[in-house]
Design an enzyme around this catalytic site. Structure first.
Site, PDB file in Angstrom:
ATOM      1  N   HIS A 258       0.834  -1.199   0.000  1.00 39.36           N
ATOM      2  CA  HIS A 258       0.000   0.000   0.000  1.00 39.36           C
ATOM      3  C   HIS A 258       0.876   1.260   0.000  1.00 39.36           C
ATOM      4  O   HIS A 258       0.447   2.318  -0.474  1.00 39.36           O
ATOM      5  CB  HIS A 258      -0.904   0.033   1.230  1.00 39.36           C
ATOM      6  CG  HIS A 258      -1.944  -1.041   1.240  1.00 39.36           C
ATOM      7  ND1 HIS A 258      -1.702  -2.300   1.735  1.00 39.36           N
ATOM      8  CD2 HIS A 258      -3.228  -1.042   0.807  1.00 39.36           C
ATOM      9  CE1 HIS A 258      -2.803  -3.037   1.616  1.00 39.36           C
ATOM     10  NE2 HIS A 258      -3.742  -2.298   1.049  1.00 39.36           N
ATOM     11  N   ASP A 330      -4.285  -6.253  -7.758  1.00 43.04           N
ATOM     12  CA  ASP A 330      -4.552  -5.533  -6.523  1.00 43.04           C
ATOM     13  C   ASP A 330      -4.781  -4.071  -6.921  1.00 43.04           C
ATOM     14  O   ASP A 330      -4.602  -3.685  -8.082  1.00 43.04           O
ATOM     15  CB  ASP A 330      -3.364  -5.687  -5.569  1.00 43.04           C
ATOM     16  CG  ASP A 330      -3.770  -5.586  -4.102  1.00 43.04           C
ATOM     17  OD1 ASP A 330      -4.840  -5.024  -3.818  1.00 43.04           O
ATOM     18  OD2 ASP A 330      -3.004  -6.049  -3.232  1.00 43.04           O
TER      19      ASP A 330
END
Length: 435
Positions: A258, A330
């Site tokens: 992230h 993702d």
């Protein structure tokens, strides 16, 4: 496999037209009618290859259905096809004009909800129902998705806390994992959603891992495979699409993707000996969708992270493991990608690599950029429309397998599932403590 009425109708209609040459087909099969659909512009110039139009005695239901799928894709415009390849995020807890634009004008094929979009069960259902309403007239239904793993990654409101995957792994009971999968599927379905980004099949083999940890069923391939596959199978039985993640394996990282790009210096042989094992078994057991992580594997591809790497997506997942289902990235707005690539550039690289669905979870401008980049790449010849067709056919096939519909959902009574959550937790945690 569930009954796929809307595609069976489409396939039957096509076969009758081909065999008879008549302008009108005979009586349609029983069940809901094929959704009426008129393209917003001229059909695309690069059709999906369809089975031969020569009559074949006694075509199977599967052949008719596949022909119906190809026909649906054939009638889509390029804009509609590109939209099907995107799952987009939304802002706020109520549908907005920007959400309406994404669905009606950009033809986005799926939406992902995060915790900040989900305030209470009634608002979740209302949000999803409006999105479905806006999708009326589109050739295929929406994917409405969420991360609902149990433990700390639990987005849906109103439900009691489920145990972590790590806890379930420690219980060592496949039936507990199966019950977790069933409850997760029931939770997602109760909110009117149809896709869940779970289970995690990463092996937690690095104690410094900042992102996986208790989201994994264990630190060995046998535990993760056994428990993860039970969750996947039981969730699918509830009618919810499970997405196993994060291929090739996010367990041995020390960086949170992230925030930045993790690097794993393992060879393909090393990965096949450990990280691949749960995914390989899931594919053998019928996995329908796999999410690919943003991780750089210099021993395999020294330039692009796995989600943008043809060597990983096609070379490993498609060719080595034999997966022909839907491959998703993702979230492309994570730091691992946007710190190094423009999001449009990343999207094109990912499709070139073999990805089917691009997850663009934050900011409407990012969705605009991804659509524009893919469309321009087709115009420039960097991507062919045949390549787009391959992905859209897989997506439509997945939606058909789970018999997705844009029917409105009703606000659920969460008390029943909450009682089942308490029963499961008490039953298996008590057994483990006694032993």
């Amino acid at each position: 496999m569930k009954k796929r009425t809307w595609l069976i109708c489409a396939a039957s209609l096509i076969m009758i037209l081909l065999l008879s040459g008549c302008a009108q087909a005979g009586q349609a099969p029983s069940g809901p009618p094929t959704p009426s659909y008129e393209p917003s512009s001229e059909p695309s110039s690069s059709p999906v290859p369809e089975p031969s139009s020569e009559p074949v005695p006694g075509p199977s239901a599967e052949a008719e259905e596949e022909e119906g799928l190809a026909g649906i894709v054939n009638r889509m415009t390029l804009d509609e096809k590109i939209g099907q390849m995107i799952i987009a995020g939304v802002d706020g807890t109520v549908p907005s004009a920007r959400d309406e634009r994404m669905i009606k004008q950009q033809h986005v094929g799926g939406i992902i909800f995060y915790k900040n979009n989900l305030s209470d069960p009634a608002s979740v259902v209302s949000f999803g129902n409006r999105l479905k309403q806006w999708n009326e007239g589109h050739p295929v239904p929406l994917l409405l998705s969420v991360d609902q793993e149990g433990g700390r990654v639990s987005r849906l409101p109103g439900f009691d806390q489920l145990p972590t995957a790590q806890e379930v792994g420690r219980w060592g009971r496949p039936e507990a994992a199966g019950e977790l999968g069933r409850i997760l599927g029931e939770e997602v379905g109760a909110m009117g959603l149809n896709m869940n980004f779970a289970p995690v099949l990463d092996i937690n083999n690095n104690p410094k891992n900042p992102v996986i940890g208790d989201r994994s069923f264990g630190s060995d391939a046998e535990t993760v495979t056994g428990m993860g596959l039970e969750v996947m199978k039981k969730m699918a039985e509830t009618g919810i699409i499970p997405v196993v993640k994060h291929f090739p394996g996010h367990g041995d990282t020390e960086t949170d993707s992230h925030l930045d790009l993790p690097v794993i210096r393992k060879s393909e042989q090393d990965l096949a000996g450990l990280e691949w094992k749960p995914f390989a078994e899931a594919i053998r057991e019928g996995a329908d969708a796999v999410m690919v992580a943003h991780i750089l594997f210099p021993e395999i591809d020294g330039q692009n992270p796995s989600s943008l790497s043809e060597k990983v997506v096609t070379g490993q997942l498609r060719d080595k493991l034999g997966f022909d289902g839907v491959i998703l990235t993702d979230d492309l707005t994570m730091g691992a990608i946007v710190n190094r690539y423009g999001i449009g550039e990343a999207a094109v690289l990912s499709v070139q690599a073999g990805t089917d669905i691009l997850l663009v979870a934050h900011e409407y401008a990012n969705v605009d950029a991804v659509i524009a980049a893919i469309k321009q790449s087709v115009a420039d010849g960097k991507l062919t429309e045949d390549r787009i067709n391959e992905s859209v056919l897989r997506i439509v096939r997945l939606k058909a397998k789970y018999n997705l519909e844009d029917k409105p959902a009703e606000t659920p009574d969460v008390s029943v599932l909450n009682g089942q959550i308490r029963t499961m937790t008490n039953q298996f945690s008590t057994k483990t403590a006694k032993e």
